[in-house]
Design a protein around this motif. Structure first.
Motif, mmCIF file in Angstrom:
data_model
loop_
_atom_site.group_PDB
_atom_site.id
_atom_site.type_symbol
_atom_site.label_atom_id
_atom_site.label_comp_id
_atom_site.label_asym_id
_atom_site.label_seq_id
_atom_site.Cartn_x
_atom_site.Cartn_y
_atom_site.Cartn_z
ATOM 1 N N ASP A 274 37.783 -7.059 4.910
ATOM 2 C CA ASP A 274 37.876 -6.962 6.054
ATOM 3 C C ASP A 274 36.903 -7.418 6.868
ATOM 4 O OD1 ASP A 274 38.522 -5.460 7.307
ATOM 5 O OD2 ASP A 274 37.867 -3.196 7.003
ATOM 6 N N PHE A 275 37.385 -8.187 8.117
ATOM 7 C CA PHE A 275 36.193 -9.244 8.232
ATOM 8 C C PHE A 275 36.244 -8.686 9.623
ATOM 9 C CE2 PHE A 275 38.532 -12.960 5.700
ATOM 10 C CZ PHE A 275 37.503 -12.827 5.792
ATOM 11 N N GLY A 276 37.293 -7.294 10.694
ATOM 12 C CA GLY A 276 36.935 -6.953 11.145
ATOM 13 C C GLY A 276 35.733 -5.667 11.446
ATOM 14 N N ALA A 277 36.097 -4.727 10.138
ATOM 15 C CA ALA A 277 34.634 -4.630 9.675
ATOM 16 C C ALA A 277 33.059 -5.089 9.563
ATOM 17 C CB ALA A 277 35.174 -3.177 8.621
ATOM 18 N N GLY A 278 33.439 -6.195 9.065
ATOM 19 C CA GLY A 278 32.486 -6.708 8.763
ATOM 20 C C GLY A 278 31.334 -7.309 9.707
ATOM 21 N N SER A 279 32.690 -7.944 11.372
ATOM 22 C CA SER A 279 31.776 -8.508 12.107
ATOM 23 C C SER A 279 31.264 -7.440 13.331
ATOM 24 C CB SER A 279 33.455 -8.231 13.082
ATOM 25 O OG SER A 279 33.073 -9.839 12.612
ATOM 26 N N VAL A 280 31.697 -5.720 12.536
ATOM 27 C CA VAL A 280 31.029 -4.549 13.713
ATOM 28 C C VAL A 280 29.860 -4.203 13.357
ATOM 29 C CG1 VAL A 280 31.305 -2.029 13.788
ATOM 30 C CG2 VAL A 280 33.039 -3.497 14.037
ATOM 31 N N LEU A 281 30.148 -4.898 11.537
ATOM 32 C CA LEU A 281 27.903 -4.705 10.668
ATOM 33 C C LEU A 281 27.571 -5.506 11.486
ATOM 34 C CD1 LEU A 281 29.829 -3.691 7.597
ATOM 35 C CD2 LEU A 281 28.495 -2.730 8.981
ATOM 36 N N GLY A 282 28.356 -6.720 12.000
ATOM 37 C CA GLY A 282 27.030 -7.625 12.230
ATOM 38 C C GLY A 282 26.278 -7.195 13.353
ATOM 39 N N ILE A 283 27.570 -7.268 14.002
ATOM 40 C CA ILE A 283 27.574 -6.806 15.854
ATOM 41 C C ILE A 283 26.326 -6.019 15.540
ATOM 42 C CG2 ILE A 283 27.555 -6.530 17.546
ATOM 43 C CD1 ILE A 283 30.816 -7.699 16.836
ATOM 44 N N THR A 284 26.011 -4.622 15.117
ATOM 45 C CA THR A 284 25.072 -4.181 14.778
ATOM 46 C C THR A 284 23.193 -4.465 13.953
ATOM 47 O OG1 THR A 284 25.817 -3.450 11.963
ATOM 48 C CG2 THR A 284 26.517 -2.161 14.286
ATOM 49 N N MET A 285 23.888 -5.221 13.149
ATOM 50 C CA MET A 285 22.619 -5.670 12.875
ATOM 51 C C MET A 285 21.882 -6.471 13.579
ATOM 52 S SD MET A 285 23.316 -6.788 8.326
ATOM 53 C CE MET A 285 21.378 -7.347 8.723
ATOM 54 N N LEU A 286 22.520 -7.322 14.309
ATOM 55 C CA LEU A 286 22.261 -7.994 15.502
ATOM 56 C C LEU A 286 21.413 -7.401 16.695
ATOM 57 C CD1 LEU A 286 22.362 -10.931 16.988
ATOM 58 C CD2 LEU A 286 24.022 -10.835 17.960
ATOM 59 N N ILE A 287 22.098 -6.254 17.386
ATOM 60 C CA ILE A 287 21.106 -5.870 18.098
ATOM 61 C C ILE A 287 20.477 -4.667 17.718
ATOM 62 C CG2 ILE A 287 21.983 -3.369 19.331
ATOM 63 C CD1 ILE A 287 24.553 -3.419 19.311
ATOM 64 N N VAL A 288 20.073 -4.912 16.260
ATOM 65 C CA VAL A 288 18.772 -4.048 15.329
ATOM 66 C C VAL A 288 17.596 -5.485 15.830
ATOM 67 C CG1 VAL A 288 17.723 -3.364 13.361
ATOM 68 C CG2 VAL A 288 20.101 -1.980 14.440
ATOM 69 N N THR A 289 18.535 -6.264 14.919
ATOM 70 C CA THR A 289 17.260 -7.300 15.070
ATOM 71 C C THR A 289 16.248 -7.527 16.458
ATOM 72 O OG1 THR A 289 18.758 -8.634 13.573
ATOM 73 C CG2 THR A 289 17.015 -10.190 14.563
ATOM 74 N N ILE A 290 17.448 -7.552 17.815
ATOM 75 C CA ILE A 290 16.769 -7.953 19.054
ATOM 76 C C ILE A 290 16.378 -6.828 19.489
ATOM 77 C CG2 ILE A 290 18.034 -8.032 21.476
ATOM 78 C CD1 ILE A 290 20.631 -9.093 20.551
ATOM 79 N N PHE A 291 16.284 -5.463 19.115
ATOM 80 C CA PHE A 291 15.459 -4.310 19.665
ATOM 81 C C PHE A 291 14.396 -4.520 18.925
ATOM 82 C CE2 PHE A 291 18.851 -2.173 20.934
ATOM 83 C CZ PHE A 291 18.478 -1.559 22.292
ATOM 84 N N LEU A 292 14.362 -5.424 17.765
ATOM 85 C CA LEU A 292 12.942 -5.476 16.587
ATOM 86 C C LEU A 292 12.257 -6.869 17.363
ATOM 87 C CD1 LEU A 292 13.775 -4.732 12.892
ATOM 88 C CD2 LEU A 292 12.129 -3.741 14.288
ATOM 89 N N GLY A 293 12.519 -8.088 17.672
ATOM 90 C CA GLY A 293 11.998 -8.802 18.109
ATOM 91 C C GLY A 293 11.591 -8.236 19.804
#
Length: 304
Positions: A274-293
């Motif tokens: 399910d690449f669509g849902a996986g992409s959403v999960l990837g974006i959420t991880m990217l957002i969290v990583t940016i906030f941490l940085g």
């Protein structure tokens, strides 16, 4: 005479500025190919990730269909998504805390060694050179309930347990595997900061009669605070992404007790396709990583 001197100074200044501009221009054009390459490598996958988050890839042998916010609604309303992030917070918080305490403590101990620093650092850094997959295999074999060394040791103490097969002990075991492998990296970064310290503040503290605990609290730690933040920044980026040990040791189990956000993303995208849902999960991880940085960078700027 003064006017001629001023004109001469103005010409020299203009010549220096033009020369500097030409130098900057040359460096800029030399950097253009690498900048374009980096943009292609990073920007295109990011844009495709956003595109995929609005598409449905679950229909086999057909082109993906546009479903709008369907993937976002599905992921954000899924209890597994929120529970995986809860486990991620535990995994990252406890793991980084232990790595920070042990890493800084070891760096201070090595820093104060009179001799043999290089040998101790070399031996201490060995786990970093072990591949995460191999670290996961080592943990799996050592904690195996049938032939594992630690299980045998616990049996001698009269304790019968399955560390990786118990929901109460599996996550602590994974955290300790990560601590074992990556604490030396924090030690190395902090030790570099300690070695760059000026001796004047420490000598002034000695003159004022400060004991070691006071020097550590009011002199050493404040001076290496930015170095510690850099170490935490590097490790926080990695600990969110790396799921090798979890995949090898527990595969997210037992009963999803070690299924963190990164492993859940890998499972949705590559196991369930399910690449669509996986992409959403990837974006959420990217957002969290940016906030941490951003948090760590802001902390560094405040300290500066």
């Amino acid at each position: 005479m003064q006017i001629n001197a001023e004109k001469s100074w103005s010409k020299n200044t203009d010549h220096h500025v033009k020369k500097k501009r030409r130098k900057f221009s040359t460096e800029f054009w030399m950097l253009i190919p690498s900048m374009v390459l980096l943009a292609i490598i990073s920007i295109f996958p990011f844009l495709y990730l956003i595109y995929a988050s609005f598409m449905d890839f679950t229909i086999s042998f057909q082109r993906p269909e546009f479903i709008g916010l369907g993937n976002w609604i599905y992921v954000l309303s899924d209890s597994l998504f929120w529970s995986s992030w809860g486990r991620t917070i535990l995994y990252v918080g406890v793991g980084l805390g232990l790595q920070l305490l042990i890493g800084v403590g070891m760096a201070l101990a090595i820093y104060h060694l009179p001799k043999g620093k290089n040998i101790v650092v070399t031996l201490w850094m060995i786990p970093v050179f072990v591949a995460p997959v191999v670290a996961g295999l080592l943990g799996r074999y050592l904690l195996n309930s049938t032939y594992g060394l630690y299980d045998w040791f616990f049996s001698l103490l009269g304790m019968e347990t399955q560390i990786l097969g118990d929901t109460m002990t599996s996550m602590p075991a994974i955290i300790l595997m990560d601590v074992w492998e990556w604490t030396p990296l924090i030690t190395l970064i902090v030790l570099a900061g300690l070695n760059s310290l000026s001796s004047e503040p420490l000598e002034a503290a000695d003159v004022d009669g400060a004991n070691y605990l006071q020097k550590l609290t009011y002199v050493i730690l404040p001076l290496i605070a930015k170095t510690i933040v850099v170490a935490l920044l590097v490790r926080s980026m990695d600990i969110l992404r790396f799921v090798d040990k979890i995949k090898i040791a527990t595969e997210g189990g037992p009963a999803d007790s070690t299924k963190v956000a990164g492993y859940y993303l890998m499972e949705v995208a590559f196991k369930f396709q399910d690449f669509g849902a996986g992409s959403v999960l990837g974006i959420t991880m990217l957002i969290v990583t940016i906030f941490l940085g951003q948090f760590f960078v802001k902390f560094m700027m405040d300290k500066q």
